[in-house]
Design a protein around this motif. Structure first.
Motif, mmCIF file in Angstrom:
data_model
loop_
_atom_site.group_PDB
_atom_site.id
_atom_site.type_symbol
_atom_site.label_atom_id
_atom_site.label_comp_id
_atom_site.label_asym_id
_atom_site.label_seq_id
_atom_site.Cartn_x
_atom_site.Cartn_y
_atom_site.Cartn_z
ATOM 1 N N VAL A 45 41.523 36.684 95.152
ATOM 2 C CA VAL A 45 39.972 36.483 95.585
ATOM 3 C C VAL A 45 39.646 37.664 96.436
ATOM 4 N N ARG A 46 38.523 38.071 96.236
ATOM 5 C CA ARG A 46 38.041 39.289 97.193
ATOM 6 C C ARG A 46 36.659 38.758 97.907
ATOM 7 N N GLN A 47 36.464 38.911 99.169
ATOM 8 C CA GLN A 47 35.333 38.563 99.721
ATOM 9 C C GLN A 47 34.658 40.095 100.329
ATOM 10 N N LEU A 48 33.474 40.319 99.523
ATOM 11 C CA LEU A 48 32.929 41.533 99.875
ATOM 12 C C LEU A 48 31.684 41.597 100.767
ATOM 13 N N VAL A 55 27.329 38.178 101.669
ATOM 14 C CA VAL A 55 28.811 38.191 101.375
ATOM 15 C C VAL A 55 28.751 37.783 99.836
ATOM 16 N N ILE A 56 29.760 38.354 99.208
ATOM 17 C CA ILE A 56 29.745 38.081 97.992
ATOM 18 C C ILE A 56 31.487 37.933 97.731
ATOM 19 N N VAL A 75 31.840 34.136 92.769
ATOM 20 C CA VAL A 75 31.922 32.544 93.007
ATOM 21 C C VAL A 75 30.823 32.181 93.802
ATOM 22 N N GLU A 76 30.405 33.510 94.595
ATOM 23 C CA GLU A 76 29.156 33.218 95.581
ATOM 24 C C GLU A 76 28.682 34.596 95.877
ATOM 25 N N ALA A 77 27.530 34.719 95.560
ATOM 26 C CA ALA A 77 26.317 35.957 95.726
ATOM 27 C C ALA A 77 25.221 35.753 95.794
ATOM 28 N N PRO A 78 24.395 36.580 96.475
ATOM 29 C CA PRO A 78 23.087 36.500 96.489
ATOM 30 C C PRO A 78 22.176 36.974 95.310
ATOM 31 N N PHE A 79 22.804 36.768 94.127
ATOM 32 C CA PHE A 79 22.166 37.255 93.122
ATOM 33 C C PHE A 79 21.651 35.867 92.098
ATOM 34 N N VAL A 119 19.482 41.834 83.924
ATOM 35 C CA VAL A 119 20.041 43.002 83.231
ATOM 36 C C VAL A 119 19.450 44.223 83.601
ATOM 37 N N ASP A 120 18.296 44.359 84.309
ATOM 38 C CA ASP A 120 18.109 45.396 85.140
ATOM 39 C C ASP A 120 18.754 45.615 86.467
ATOM 40 N N LEU A 121 18.767 44.414 87.105
ATOM 41 C CA LEU A 121 19.740 44.442 88.260
ATOM 42 C C LEU A 121 20.967 44.991 88.196
ATOM 43 N N PHE A 122 21.854 44.283 87.052
ATOM 44 C CA PHE A 122 23.066 44.560 87.088
ATOM 45 C C PHE A 122 23.342 45.861 86.388
ATOM 46 N N THR A 123 22.503 46.445 85.298
ATOM 47 C CA THR A 123 22.511 47.751 84.797
ATOM 48 C C THR A 123 22.385 48.869 86.008
#
Length: 139
Positions: A45-48, A55-56, A75-79, A119-123
């Motif tokens: 697991v990585r916490q970014l 935090v992601i 697992v957790e993200a502001p997305f 899709v636009d966000l992650f692209t």
């Protein structure tokens, strides 16, 4: 379920590229959007942290050193998504030992937004990330 994929040829051998991107904890070494990465659970697991201090948390779900790819789940993200799984792959470019193609892809279900918006966000994230990788390897 929505998905996107971005690929970019970068100026380094597949092994050199993999040595940079293949470590699950190496995002801060090449991705300006990630300032800090801390591994948990024995490196699975990585916490970014991003520049906004958000935090992601991501879990490694597949790793293949020989084929140079790994997949991770958020697992957790502001997305605004759920069920996010992404893969980073490094391919050889036939006939060019000093080049590699890097593919970053993901699939996810939007939450409260349209498929097109996520899709636009992650692209954009993948494209900007691979552009940053290219710049890192060029410098």
């Amino acid at each position: 379920m929505a998905s996107t994929s971005v690929s970019r040829v970068v100026p380094a051998s597949p092994q050199k590229v993999w040595s940079l991107v293949g470590g699950f904890d190496t995002l801060p070494d090449w991705l300006p959007y990630i300032l800090e990465s801390t591994t948990l659970e024995g490196g699975r697991v990585r916490q970014l942290k991003n520049p906004d201090g958000e935090v992601i948390v991501e879990r490694l779900v597949d790793f293949n050193e020989t084929e140079r790819h790994y997949s991770y789940a958020v697992v957790e993200a502001p997305f605004p998504v759920t069920g996010y799984v992404s893969t980073i792959r490094v391919h050889a470019v036939p006939g060019h030992e000093d080049l590699a193609e890097v593919q970053w892809s993901g699939r996810f279900a939007p939450v409260g937004v349209s498929d097109d918006e996520v899709v636009d966000l992650f692209t954009g994230i993948y494209r900007d990330g691979l552009d940053a990788l290219h710049k890192t390897l060029s410098g």
